[in-house]
Scaffold this motif. Structure first.
Motif, PDB file in Angstrom:
ATOM      1  N   MET A 181       0.818  -1.218   0.000  1.00 40.87           N
ATOM      2  CA  MET A 181       0.000   0.000   0.000  1.00 40.87           C
ATOM      3  C   MET A 181       0.853   1.270   0.000  1.00 40.87           C
ATOM      4  N   GLY A 182       2.173   1.095   0.106  1.00 41.67           N
ATOM      5  CA  GLY A 182       3.047   2.260   0.118  1.00 41.67           C
ATOM      6  C   GLY A 182       3.015   3.032   1.422  1.00 41.67           C
ATOM      7  N   LEU A 183       2.572   2.388   2.507  1.00 40.70           N
ATOM      8  CA  LEU A 183       2.475   3.065   3.801  1.00 40.70           C
ATOM      9  C   LEU A 183       3.783   2.986   4.583  1.00 40.70           C
ATOM     10  N   ILE A 184       4.590   1.977   4.296  1.00 37.92           N
ATOM     11  CA  ILE A 184       5.921   1.878   4.885  1.00 37.92           C
ATOM     12  C   ILE A 184       6.916   1.654   3.761  1.00 37.92           C
ATOM     13  N   GLU A 185       8.193   1.837   4.060  1.00 40.70           N
ATOM     14  CA  GLU A 185       9.237   1.620   3.067  1.00 40.70           C
ATOM     15  C   GLU A 185      10.453   0.993   3.732  1.00 40.70           C
ATOM     16  N   MET A 186      11.241   0.297   2.941  1.00 38.06           N
ATOM     17  CA  MET A 186      12.466  -0.325   3.443  1.00 38.06           C
ATOM     18  C   MET A 186      13.591   0.700   3.475  1.00 38.06           C
ATOM     19  N   THR A 187      14.482   0.547   4.440  1.00 35.73           N
ATOM     20  CA  THR A 187      15.677   1.394   4.457  1.00 35.73           C
ATOM     21  C   THR A 187      16.709   0.907   3.449  1.00 35.73           C
ATOM     22  N   LEU A 188      16.611  -0.381   3.086  1.00 36.70           N
ATOM     23  CA  LEU A 188      17.515  -0.966   2.088  1.00 36.70           C
ATOM     24  C   LEU A 188      16.659  -1.628   1.011  1.00 36.70           C
ATOM     25  N   PRO A 189      15.985  -0.835   0.174  1.00 37.34           N
ATOM     26  CA  PRO A 189      15.053  -1.405  -0.816  1.00 37.34           C
ATOM     27  C   PRO A 189      15.715  -2.338  -1.819  1.00 37.34           C
ATOM     28  N   GLY A 190      17.004  -2.145  -2.072  1.00 37.49           N
ATOM     29  CA  GLY A 190      17.703  -3.010  -3.020  1.00 37.49           C
ATOM     30  C   GLY A 190      18.120  -4.336  -2.422  1.00 37.49           C
ATOM     31  N   LYS A 191      17.976  -4.481  -1.088  1.00 35.38           N
ATOM     32  CA  LYS A 191      18.359  -5.713  -0.401  1.00 35.38           C
ATOM     33  C   LYS A 191      17.252  -6.123   0.565  1.00 35.38           C
ATOM     34  N   PRO A 192      16.117  -6.575   0.024  1.00 39.63           N
ATOM     35  CA  PRO A 192      14.944  -6.844   0.874  1.00 39.63           C
ATOM     36  C   PRO A 192      15.173  -7.889   1.961  1.00 39.63           C
ATOM     37  N   ASN A 193      16.115  -8.804   1.767  1.00 45.30           N
ATOM     38  CA  ASN A 193      16.351  -9.864   2.754  1.00 45.30           C
ATOM     39  C   ASN A 193      17.584  -9.622   3.621  1.00 45.30           C
ATOM     40  N   SER A 194      18.121  -8.416   3.555  1.00 52.25           N
ATOM     41  CA  SER A 194      19.318  -8.107   4.338  1.00 52.25           C
ATOM     42  C   SER A 194      19.026  -8.166   5.835  1.00 52.25           C
ATOM     43  N   PRO A 195      19.951  -8.739   6.625  1.00 50.56           N
ATOM     44  CA  PRO A 195      19.767  -8.760   8.086  1.00 50.56           C
ATOM     45  C   PRO A 195      19.789  -7.352   8.693  1.00 50.56           C
ATOM     46  N   LEU A 196      20.281  -6.370   7.923  1.00 52.01           N
ATOM     47  CA  LEU A 196      20.303  -4.978   8.390  1.00 52.01           C
ATOM     48  C   LEU A 196      19.049  -4.211   7.981  1.00 52.01           C
ATOM     49  N   GLN A 197      18.121  -4.901   7.328  1.00 52.25           N
ATOM     50  CA  GLN A 197      16.911  -4.249   6.831  1.00 52.25           C
ATOM     51  C   GLN A 197      16.068  -3.678   7.974  1.00 52.25           C
ATOM     52  N   LYS A 198      15.602  -2.460   7.749  1.00 51.70           N
ATOM     53  CA  LYS A 198      14.669  -1.839   8.689  1.00 51.70           C
ATOM     54  C   LYS A 198      13.527  -1.216   7.895  1.00 51.70           C
TER      55      LYS A 198
END
Length: 339
Positions: A305-322
């Protein structure tokens, strides 16, 4: 044409900049049709407080929005006297924002005098000594020598008066150049953000009540990094792009739009999301143990829905993802508080 008026700050107008200028202009047009006058006045007060809180917090002031509201209302606040003075000065200056003229250097000096009154001895006067911008215990930027400040500021105002570029661009360039020159002994950050708001307000009155400073505070590290990147590149395009992102987000928060029909799970996720949070932090915040269920019922639909976004959009499965609220998500949450 005089030599002084030929000064041209170095900046590149990138496709990203042009795209954001178009998006901001579109949203500002939609904002101008706000029909609910009472709600608009209520929002103006809230946003003015957020603006002042954000700009002061960047400089280390610890007053909360509630405390600044109390200062605005003339109530007693238990806090360091200097911080209360900073807030009362800022309130007085922003209340007079419609009288300052953005291309008049004397008005900037008068505004600095009001902003820093009782805080420094040389309020309303350009610095007489050297100054550096500190960060993490080291000097990030040595400002030009004091004997060059008056000439540099004169040239900057001459350029601002003559520029044909869009105010969204010129306001960001002025903000960067002002911080690079660092003309005052103290209060430069507050003045740079104030003057950008002033330039934008002359373009559209709505900007007197749009809390751009609040978003800059939320992205304070990125703010300083954009300043540094522009200095390193001898081109203020990185800073222009950063400020336009903040302006676009701020305008999007207030732009009338159809509120998305979020599920109860997505609504719960938006309610607990504060700043940037990991999947584990969010899952813990909503009290759900099943990781797969949390991703499918909370994260995935909120992203879709575009209500949230990834801090690392190019790495969706990164352990550093927020994850963080998008402009649309912040707008949704704000609407829930107002309704």
């Amino acid at each position: 044409m005089s030599e002084q008026s030929q000064y041209q700050p170095p900046y590149t107008i990138t496709p990203t900049i042009l795209n954001m200028v178009a998006k901001i202009s579109e949203n500002v047009g939609r904002l101008s049709v706000l029909a609910d006058a009472d709600k608009a006045l209520h929002l103006r007060r809230i946003n003015r407080i957020r603006t002042i809180h954000g700009s002061l917090a960047i400089e280390g002031n610890t007053l909360s929005e509630a405390q600044i509201t109390a200062v605005l209302d003339g109530k007693r606040v238990v806090a360091p006297p200097r911080e209360i003075k900073e807030a009362s000065n800022a309130i007085a200056v922003y209340d007079r924002i419609e009288r300052w003229r953005p291309t008049v250097e004397e008005d900037l000096i008068e505004a600095h005098r009001a902003l820093m009154k009782g805080l420094i001895d040389d309020a309303g006067a350009y610095r007489l000594g050297g100054v550096g911008v500190m960060g993490d215990g080291q000097v990030l930027h040595m400002a030009p020598p004091a004997n060059r400040v008056q000439k540099l500021m004169h040239d900057l105002f001459m350029w601002l008066s003559a520029s044909d570029d869009h105010p969204l661009i010129t306001s960001s360039v002025f903000h960067y150049e002002f911080e690079f020159i660092h003309p005052f002994a103290d209060g430069n950050g507050r003045m740079g953000r104030l003057w950008q708001t002033l330039i934008l307000t002359r373009w559209n009155q709505l900007f007197a009540h749009i809390p751009v400073e609040s978003l800059v505070h939320e992205h304070q590290t990125d703010y300083y990094q954009a300043l540094q990147d522009s200095t390193d590149a001898v081109d203020s395009a990185p800073f222009i792009e950063f400020m336009l992102r903040m302006i676009l987000d701020a305008v999007s928060l207030l732009t009338p739009q159809v509120a998305p029909q979020a599920t109860p799970q997505v609504q719960e996720l938006l309610a607990v999301l504060n700043g940037e949070m990991s999947r584990a932090q969010l899952q813990n915040a909503v009290g759900l143990k099943d990781r797969k269920s949390f991703r499918e019922r909370y994260i995935a639909p909120a992203l879709a829905m575009g209500l949230i976004e990834m801090t690392l959009p190019g790495k969706p499965n990164s352990p550093l993802q927020k994850y963080r609220l998008s402009g649309k998500g912040r707008s949704w949450r704000m609407n829930q508080k107002i309704i």
